[in-house]
Design an enzyme around this catalytic site. Structure first.
Site, short mmCIF file in Angstrom:
data_model
loop_
_atom_site.label_atom_id
_atom_site.label_comp_id
_atom_site.label_asym_id
_atom_site.label_seq_id
_atom_site.Cartn_x
_atom_site.Cartn_y
_atom_site.Cartn_z
N SER A 234 -6.72 9.70 -18.66
CA SER A 234 -5.57 8.95 -19.15
C SER A 234 -5.91 7.66 -19.87
O SER A 234 -5.11 7.15 -20.61
CB SER A 234 -4.60 8.67 -18.01
OG SER A 234 -5.26 7.96 -17.02
N SER A 235 -7.06 7.10 -19.68
CA SER A 235 -7.33 5.91 -20.48
C SER A 235 -8.78 5.90 -20.90
O SER A 235 -9.62 6.59 -20.33
CB SER A 235 -7.02 4.64 -19.68
OG SER A 235 -8.03 4.45 -18.73
#
Ligand SMILES: [Zn+2]
Length: 682
Positions: A25-26
Site C-alpha cells: 500500500s505505500s
C-alpha cells in the site's frame, strides 16, 4: 479447511489463466516489507501446484506504491476486474485477498463478477468459489473486516492526533510571529522586527479596514514582511520580502494570531478530476476551536470583527454590498446609497462643475447590465449636506469620540513605522558589514553593498521627515483643537473626505434615495434605527452655473440687434466673462440665453412680424429659392440670425409684387424701386 478443496478447481478453470495480484500500500512498505512481497510471490508456486502452467500465471503488481484506500488510478485493480469480467481469469490469487480492494464496493463488484464468470479466488486461507453462497458470504465478510480494519487503523492514528488537538496540546506549525518557547508553549516571536511587522499589519488593517490598505502601506513605506521557510533547504530561516494581498488575507484569517488553538480548518478533498486538493472547512465545522489558548496579536473579538469586515469587502465584487469600504472622493454616502426605485446599489460618479468635483449618486445598474437608461441620477451635494446635518444633530458625541480615536491612531502608527524602519535599517547595516568583511579581499571598494545601504538610509531619512511633518506641533495642536469641536472637524476643509466617510460608515448602514417632486432620503442607522429626510430637489445646473445678472441683462439688450455670435464678441469687448471666468463664444451665449429664458434673436424678430423664407415665398407667390436670391442681392430687406446664419424677411405687401405676363416670375426692378413713401401711398 473446507474452502481449501482442490475439487473446486475444474478443467474450465485450468483452461483459463491465473492472475496473481500483488499489492503493497505505500512506497515505504515496498521498501521495507520485502518479506510480505516474498509471501505474495510464493502464491505463484501454489498456483503451479494446483495445475496452472507457470507461463499462464500473470502477475499484476502495478499498484505497488499506491494506497488502497483510494480506488482511482489503480490500473492494476482495474485490469484484474476486466480480466475477471471477460472470463479470462480461472483463478485470482492474492495474499489476504480481501485487500485486493480496500474499498468494499469494489470488492463486492469483484466477487459478483467472479461468481458470474466462475472465477475462483485464492488467498493464504484457501480457495473460494464465489458462485457458492457460503464462499461468497465469507469473501464478503473478509472485505467488510478489511475495511473495518482500515478504518480502525486510521481512527487509531487520527484519534491520537485528535485527542491531543482536543486538549490543545498538538504542536502544529505556527504562523510567522508566533513560536514555541523552550517549554513548548506558544509565545510571540522574540525577534522584535518580526513581532513589529505582524503588529503593524493588524494595526493597519484596524485603521484601513481593507487588506489592500495594508499592502499599500507596506509598499509605500518600503516595509518588508517576514516569512519562515517551512521545509527543505534553509528550513526555519526567515526571509524578508514585499507583502502581498493574499498573504495579508492568510494572516487576517488565521485564528492563531488571536490566540486561539484551532484544528481542522482544512481537510483534504478531491477536485472534479479527482486530483487531491485542500478544502476549507466552515468555522462551525472546525473540529477544535479553543479561544484564548495562548498569547496572540489581537483579541478573539477583534478577530471576529475582522472576519466580518473581510467578508463585506469581498462581497464588494458581487452586487449586494458593493463598495462598503470607504474610498477616496468627497461623496459622503459612497457605497451606502440604495436606489429607492429599483432597490439596486447606487454608484458615485464625479463631474467637474465650476472647477470642483461634484458627486452624483447614480443608479446605473440597469444601464450597465441591460444597456437600459439609468434609473435615476441625483446630485450628491444637497444629500450629503442633509446627512451631515443629521449626523451633527443626532450623534455628535459619538462621532467626536471616533474623531479622537482616529487622530490618536495616526500618532501611534507613525511611531511604530519609524521603529520598524529603524530595525530594518539596522539589519541592512549589519548585513552590509558582513558582506564587507566577506568580500573585502575581492572588492575593497564594495560599491554595490554600500550603494544599497546608502539608498536605504536616504529613504529612511526621507520617510522620517515626512512623518515628522504629520506629527509637527502645529499639526498636533490643530488636531487637538479640532477634536474639541466636532462641527468644526466635520466642516473643516482640512478633514479628509475619507475620514468623514469613515465616520458615516460607523454610524449609517445605508440611505435610500428617491427623486420625485422633492428628494426623499431614508436613513438606516447602524443598530436598526431609521429616519427619513426630505430635501428640495437639487437645483438645476443652470442655477448652479449662475451667470452674473448684469451679464444677463447686457446680453438681453444685445440680442435685440445682435446674433449670438455678434453678442459674444460684444460681451467679450465689454470685459464680461461667464460663470467659469471664461470669455464668451456663440455656444456659451446660447447656453446663457436658454438658461435664463432670454428670447433668441429669432424669437425677437418673429415677434416683430418678420417672415421666414417659405412664408415670404408663399406670400409673394414665388419659390423659396427666389426669395433667398432676392434677399442675398439686397432686393428684399432681411435680418440675419443664428449660427449657421439664417435670415428672416421684413413683411412686404404682395400687391407691390408685379407678376410677369402669364408667368410667376417676379419683376425685381418694379419691386425694389418701391420707396417707403410710395408704399404708404398705395
Ligand atoms: Zn434604480
Amino acid at each position: 479447511m473446507f474452502t481449501d478443496s482442490p475439487q473446486k478447481i475444474g478443467t474450465d478453470h485450468l483452461a483459463r489463466d491465473a492472475f496473481l495480484y500483488v499489492r503493497q500500500s505505500s512506497l515505504r512498505q515496498v521498501m521495507e516489507n520485502t518479506e510480505s512481497t516474498q509471501r505474495q510471490y510464493g502464491l505463484r508456486e501454489r498456483a503451479v501446484a494446483l495445475g496452472w502452467p507457470r507461463e499462464r500465471i500473470h502477475v499484476i503488481d502495478s499498484d505497488l506504491g499506491r494506497s488502497g484506500a483510494k480506488a482511482d488510478h489503480r490500473d492494476g485493480f482495474q485490469y484484474l476486474v476486466t480480466a475477471v469480467a471477460l472470463g479470462h481469469a480461472g483463478i485470482v490469487l492474492g495474499l489476504e485477498v480481501s485487500r485486493l480492494a480496500r474499498n468494499n464496493a469494489d470488492w463486492h463488484r469483484l466477487i459478483e463478477l467472479a461468481a458470474l464468470s466462475h472465477t475462483l479466488i485464492l488467498d493464504e486461507d484457501g480457495i473460494y468459489d464465489p458462485a457458492h453462497f457460503n464462499d461468497r458470504l465469507l469473501l464478503g465478510l473478509k472485505g467488510t473486516m478489511s475495511e473495518a480494519e482500515l478504518h480502525v487503523l486510521n481512527a487509531r492514528l487520527q484519534g491520537g492526533i485528535r485527542n491531543k488537538a482536543r486538549r490543545g496540546e498538538l504542536e502544529l506549525p505556527l504562523p510567522i510571529g508566533l513560536v514555541y518557547d523552550a517549554e513548548g508553549v506558544v509565545a510571540l516571536d522574540p525577534d522584535r522586527q518580526i513581532q513589529g511587522s505582524v503588529r503593524l499589519l493588524f494595526e493597519t488593517f484596524r485603521e484601513g479596514a481593507s487588506a489592500t490598505s495594508v499592502v499599500k502601506r507596506f509598499a509605500r513605506e518600503g516595509l518588508l514582511f517576514p516569512r519562515r521557510i517551512r521545509r527543505g533547504v534553509g528550513k526555519g530561516e526567515v526571509l524578508w520580502g514585499p507583502l502581498n494581498h493574499s498573504r495579508v488575507l492568510q494572516i487576517l484569517h488565521n485564528p492563531r494570531y488571536a490566540g486561539a488553538f484551532v484544528y481542522g480548518r482544512t481537510r483534504s478533498g478531491r477536485t472534479a478530476e479527482l486530483r487531491p486538493t485542500t478544502l476549507e472547512v466552515p468555522r462551525e465545522s472546525w473540529e477544535v476551536l479553543i479561544p484564548d489558548a495562548h498569547v496572540g496579536y489581537l483579541t478573539w473579538e477583534e478577530y471576529e470583527r475582522n472576519q466580518t469586515t473581510l467578508e463585506q469587502n469581498a462581497t464588494g465584487f458581487g452586487s449586494v454590498a458593493r463598495g462598503s469600504t470607504p474610498r477616496e472622493g468627497v461623496a459622503l454616502l459612497q457605497g451606502r446609497v440604495v436606489c429607492g426605485r429599483c432597490g439596486a446599489r447606487m454608484r458615485v460618479r464625479y463631474q467637474q462643475v465650476a472647477g470642483r468635483l461634484e458627486p452624483y449618486y447614480q443608479c446605473a445598474e440597469a444601464a450597465v447590465r441591460q444597456a437600459a437608461r439609468p434609473c435615476q441620477s441625483i446630485r450628491g451635494r444637497a444629500i450629503d449636506e442633509a446627512i451631515s446635518a443629521l449626523l451633527l444633530e443626532t450623534v455628535a458625541p459619538a462621532a467626536l469620540e471616533v474623531a479622537l480615536a482616529v487622530q490618536e491612531e495616526i500618532a501611534a502608527r507613525i511611531a511604530q513605522a519609524e521603529e520598524l524602519r529603524h530595525a530594518q535599517l539596522e539589519r541592512a547595516r549589519y548585513e552590509a558589514e558582513l558582506a564587507r568583511r566577506r568580500y573585502l579581499a575581492v572588492d575593497p571598494a564594495n560599491r554595490l553593498v554600500a550603494d544599497a545601504l546608502e539608498a536605504l538610509e536616504r529613504e529612511h531619512d526621507h520617510q522620517r521627515q515626512a512623518d515628522q511633518g504629520l506629527l509637527s506641533e502645529e499639526a498636533r495642536q490643530q488636531i487637538l483643537g479640532l477634536t474639541k469641536d466636532l462641527r468644526r472637524v466635520w466642516n473643516d476643509p482640512a478633514t479628509v473626505p475619507l475620514e468623514r466617510k469613515r465616520m458615516v460608515a460607523l454610524l449609517i448602514e445605508d440611505a435610500t434615495l428617491i427623486k420625485e417632486q422633492d428628494m426623499r432620503i431614508h436613513v438606516r442607522f447602524r443598530g436598526g434605527r431609521t429616519t427619513s429626510l426630505t430635501v428640495d430637489r437639487p437645483q438645476s445646473m443652470a442655477l448652479v452655473r449662475k451667470t452674473r445678472s448684469e451679464v444677463v441683462d447686457a446680453l438681453d439688450r444685445l440680442l435685440e440687434t445682435y446674433t449670438d455670435r455678434e453678442a459674444a464678441v460684444a460681451l467679450n469687448e465689454r470685459g464680461y466673462r461667464n460663470w467659469q471666468g471664461q470669455s464668451f463664444t456663440p455656444k456659451k451665449v446660447s447656453l446663457v440665453r436658454r438658461t435664463y429664458g432670454l428670447k433668441s434673436r429669432f424669437e425677437r424678430l418673429r415677434a416683430r412680424g418678420l417672415l421666414t423664407g417659405e412664408e415670404m415665398a408663399h406670400r409673394l407667390g414665388v419659390s423659396t429659392t427666389t426669395v433667398h436670391t432676392l434677399g442675398r442681392t439686397g432686393l428684399l430687406p432681411r435680418h440675419l440670425y443664428g449660427s449657421p446664419v439664417r435670415c428672416l424677411y421684413e413683411p412686404i405687401d404682395p400687391t407691390l409684387f408685379l407678376k410677369g405676363k402669364g408667368g410667376r416670375r417676379p419683376r425685381p426692378p418694379a419691386l425694389i424701386t418701391v420707396p417707403s413713401s410710395a408704399q404708404e401711398s398705395v
